[in-house]
Design a protein around this motif. Sequence first.
Motif, PDB file in Angstrom:
ATOM      1  N   ASP A 673       0.834  -1.196   0.000  1.00 47.77           N
ATOM      2  CA  ASP A 673       0.000   0.000   0.000  1.00 47.77           C
ATOM      3  C   ASP A 673       0.878   1.260   0.000  1.00 47.77           C
ATOM      4  O   ASP A 673       0.703   2.172  -0.804  1.00 47.77           O
ATOM      5  N   TYR A 691      -2.297  -0.922  -6.997  1.00 44.91           N
ATOM      6  CA  TYR A 691      -3.137  -0.537  -5.876  1.00 44.91           C
ATOM      7  C   TYR A 691      -4.572  -1.026  -6.055  1.00 44.91           C
ATOM      8  O   TYR A 691      -5.263  -1.351  -5.093  1.00 44.91           O
ATOM      9  N   LEU A 694      -5.668  -4.077  -4.362  1.00 46.95           N
ATOM     10  CA  LEU A 694      -5.886  -4.062  -2.919  1.00 46.95           C
ATOM     11  C   LEU A 694      -7.345  -3.735  -2.585  1.00 46.95           C
ATOM     12  O   LEU A 694      -7.761  -3.831  -1.437  1.00 46.95           O
ATOM     13  N   ARG A 696      -8.860  -0.810  -2.588  1.00 47.71           N
ATOM     14  CA  ARG A 696      -9.017   0.360  -1.711  1.00 47.71           C
ATOM     15  C   ARG A 696      -9.246   1.640  -2.509  1.00 47.71           C
ATOM     16  O   ARG A 696      -8.873   2.722  -2.072  1.00 47.71           O
TER      17      ARG A 696
END
Length: 864
Positions: A673, A691, A694, A696
């Motif tokens: 992250d 990213y 992930l 997010r």
Amino acid sequence: MSPSRDLPKNYDFAEVEGRWQGIWRDEDHFFDPGSEKPPFVIDTPPPYPTGSFHIGNAFNWCYIDFIARYKRMNGYNVMFPQGWDCHGLPTEVKVEEIHGITKNDVPRDEFRRMCRELTIGNIEKMRKTLRRMGFSVDWSHEYITMLPAYYRKTQLSFLRMLNSGYIYQSEHPVNFCTRCETAIAFAEVSYEDRETVLNFFDFDGVEIATTRPELLAGCVAVAVHPEDERYGHLKGRRLKVPLFCHEVPVITDEVVDPGFGSGAVMICTFGDKQDVHWWKQHSLDLRKAIDKSGRMTAIAGKYAGMKPDECRKAIIADMAAGKILKRTEPLQQRVGTCWRCKTPIEILSERQWFVKIVPEEIMAAAKEISWNPRHMFLRMENWVEQMEWDWCISRQRIFATPIPVWFCAKCGDMILPAEAELPVDPTSEKPCVPCPSCGSDEIIGEEDVLDTWMDSSISVLNVTGWDGSGVPDIFPAQIRPQGHDIIRTWAFYTILRSVALTGTRPWDEILINGMVLGEDGFKMSKSRGNIISPEEIVEKYGADSLRQWAAAGASTGSDIMFNWNDVVSASRFQTKLWNISRFILLQLERKEFDPEAQYTALADRWLMARLSVSVDEVTDAINHYQFDRALKSLREFAWDVLADNYIELVKGRLYSDEPGRDGACRALTAALDTLCRMMAPYAPHFSEECYSFLGRGSVHNTSWPAPVGRDLGSLEEGELLVKLVAELRRYKHENGMALNAPMGKISVFSPRPMDDSGDMARTLNAEVSWRSGAAKLEKVCTGVQFNMGVIGPLFRKDAKAFMDAITSLPAELQENPPESVMVSGAEVKIPEDSFSLQYSYMVEGEKVDLITVGDIIVTIRKTS
Ligand SMILES: [Zn+2]
Ligand SMILES: [Zn+2]
């Protein structure tokens, strides 16, 4: 956590970059005027729309984009505008070429229309490159200097400065390019060394040397040094100019160098800047020998109409024929030339418009600005200090902002438009009212136009919303990024205009970038064939690799050599980082883990502490605009810390289903992250892609990472653990063992035993026990190693006998050998370095191998 898409094995930059560029929205990069966030306004350079965004632009924009993205992540309301500085000669020349015309073949309006059309097409091409590079431009703040919305402001700023006395018109000597047929500013004069001829000739009985005999018609005085005794008798006399016969005074001036030529010089209007000084200081006549088209004027008599070169030859020939010419000498000379066409400039006295330069004001503002790198401030200071003439802002061209002024044909008064009438083109429009002084409606529009720098030097006023009604709230801007080649022009003029129009500095900071040189170390140019276009690089390796080259290739302010290797290594780093990310993501996916798990294992705590060190380093580097240092630190973390050390250390734990797995999963998630976030300004596509897995959201909407804690204890212990494992892995390698081969029993004797949660044992496939205190080692000699290189040549056939003699010595004597031994019945000296003893170590009666790391001793008992 399960990603919505499959993780491809290979990173396909073309697919990824194209896909994200399609997903990102322009609105995400708009400056928000209603925002509570602190503003961060970037006064970006408006490039000249040639149609190709060259690598120098790309390099400059990379810096700007790093800053823009970094500042957004730090909570700023960022404005990254994109301007286009359209006006100027190159476009006029191109239009003439394309249409096969000269500017005078069509009406002014028509010619301007052709220029605008070409420019719009070129801008569109360059916008494509900007988007392809992934620059986070605020397209809601795009400006185009040739459009009325912009040049209205240029005209408004002109009127304001005219009214406040900063702008005036005057007949004054200016630098003039007779090929471009326009006045130019000092900043546009470039200097070249040329060989010329110094001609010595008889000037009414005085010998004078000149490189420019063609200016004889414009001769207005002869000057000598006041203490030059050779010429004492000339004081107060007048001399007759050869060939032209007008009379000129003899003046004395300290500046005359008695050692140059004959020590007497002729002053012409105007041969060079020194002539202008003398002309002013001694109130001399003005004799214009050369006109604006570069031809000799009527005062040149029979030479009128000739070009200066032709005239020079003709005059020299006439002087030789009349026996006036005495001799000639070659001379090296620096000649001022037009920066665009390289024609030697003439100094002509013409009615022109000027901006007054007040050096103290400019320096006061320049000193308030933070210059990065610091030494670039000196360039500004030197330039301002040597400033002698005001800035000539009028040009005799067409494609430019018109000077918004009319003149009354009857009384000659100047007539200005009302501010509300702007923009105006005085050559095609008339003022609303007749001449206020005499009532005449016979009005003539000013045909001169403005220097392009008059447009671009208000870029910052434009983007901050200046409209003449006061200083905008968000003025001054936070930063001006630009190349060091335009400090004397764009930076200088912007400071000048900002002070004149707002009374303050234009920006808080200025960031200067270097120039891009070709692979051969020379400036890129068509003739050298060393030009590389951003498109070519993006095509082969992607925008993110090009962006990393820009960051890593040089320290800020230094010139950067283009180098394919740097681009390739950026691309390799991405491949490596993709493999790391993929490994992590697959691990996280393999089995659920507790995202709040404690970092109990030493390796996990070490990774977090090490990550904090990197965050601190990268943040500090970017805050100082050291993009190369920041990227280096990032790469080190990803490559050395995360991939080579941490992942190797915890692989075993990850594959196990022990509770310790959760801590490793959490640490890996945090590392990935944070890495993505720190990479985001440099490699926006790559970071976004990693990213996204992930789950997010967009990495570009996250905030800049903060260090998670500076756990120095874990940092130190972890480094030791990593070093121990690295040494033991090397031991395995050197002993021909596969890295996953069982290694037997390892005992680590350390003054401070560590709890490594079994990571070392799993990594090495060994039984590891941590012991406190010293190891009870028994050193046993296991044999003698002979150095045949010494023994062979010395003992020849007796070598074997010598070795036998040594071998049969008792152990204590082998350890501390005597001076000599008996060999074949004779006593021989034991040569130095002829043998060494081999030892092995025993612990608790078993043979072990030994490795030391600092004050730690590691014993390895191999399984047999
Ligand atoms: Zn020129
Ligand atoms: Zn009038």
